[in-house]
Design a protein around this motif. Structure first.
Motif: not given
Ligand code: ADP
Ligand code: ADP
Length: 212
Positions: A69-86
């Motif tokens: 969850l720590q890795l995912i939170k960091i990844r979701l905070s990046r700009d390119d995550a704003k429109s969702g991730l796969l």
């Protein structure tokens, strides 16, 4: 509507999640996030997270939820995550799925259904090109002759570890199917056909959903 929402590709180890992710990313514009790849990068960097994760990965066990969850939170905070991730290979436990609900909306879960018997030969024959990240298979998706010498086999892609990973999948991860089915966002695909057939089924699902 799938804009701004995340998508999950779900299935047992070796189901073809990584293989099909490129297609889904291209169709939806959502960047692929593989927790397995993130963990392997951490192992290669010999970081604290990497060292701890490796002890679980080598045994075919899940890495603790807090680390993931720590890795995912960091990844979701990046700009390119704003429109969702796969998400590929995440979530893998009910607590991970519950935590994800607080972080992003999930619009669809594409579940690749493959029998255990088929998984072992897929995993033991899997080879990866370190230069492009492309996933090959000795028999089912042979690499071009000129790059065969550079292909790598993952440390955990042995027959013993696969059996443990499958048992871990059935105990801890498979219950997520019901979790997402109850929410009405589970889309099951027969993952046992040829790679192209599986891709066509996925395409049809995404096209139908995009037209919503
Ligand atoms: P596969 O492609 O075979 O499904 P992955 O590359 O997704 O495997 O994962 C490799 C290993 O990394 C897993 O066996 C597990 O130890 C660890 N791992 C990856 N993602 C997660 C996760 N979401 N939760 C816990 N452990 C994970
Ligand atoms: P996952 O990410 O779910 O662990 P991969 O995409 O890495 O699975 O696929 C596992 C192995 O099986 C790879 O060697 C890949 O080339 C092969 N493979 C993927 N999809 C199929 C398919 N439909 N039929 C046969 N082999 C496949």
């Amino acid at each position: 509507m799938i804009n701004g929402k995340s998508i999950i590709i779900f299935g047992p180890p070796g189901a073809g999640k990584g293989t099909q992710s490129g297609l889904i990313s291209t169709m939806t514009g959502k960047p692929q996030v593989s927790t397995g790849d993130m963990l392997r990068d951490a192992v290669a960097d010999d970081s604290d997270v990497g060292r701890e994760a490796k002890s679980y990965m080598d045994k075919g066990l899940l890495v603790p939820d807090e680390i993931i969850l720590q890795l995912i939170k960091i990844r979701l905070s990046r700009d390119d995550a704003k429109s969702g991730l796969l998400f590929d290979g995440f979530p893998r436990t009910i607590p991970q799925a519950i935590a994800l609900e607080t972080l992003t909306d999930v619009s669809m879960v594409i579940s690749l259904v493959v029998e255990d018997d088929e998984i072992v030969s897929r995993i033991t024959g899997r080879r990866t090109d370190p230069e492009t990240g492309e996933i090959y298979h000795l028999e089912y998706k042979p690499a071009p002759q000129h790059i065969r010498d550079r292909l790598l086999q993952r440390d955990d892609d042995t027959e013993d570890t696969v059996r443990n990973r499958l048992s871990t999948f059935h105990k801890q991860t498979a219950p997520l199917s019901d979790f997402y089915r109850d929410k009405g966002i589970l889309f099951e695909v027969n993952g046992s056909g040829e790679i192209k057939q599986v891709s066509s089924s996925i395409e049809a699902i995404i096209e139908a959903k995009t037209g919503d």
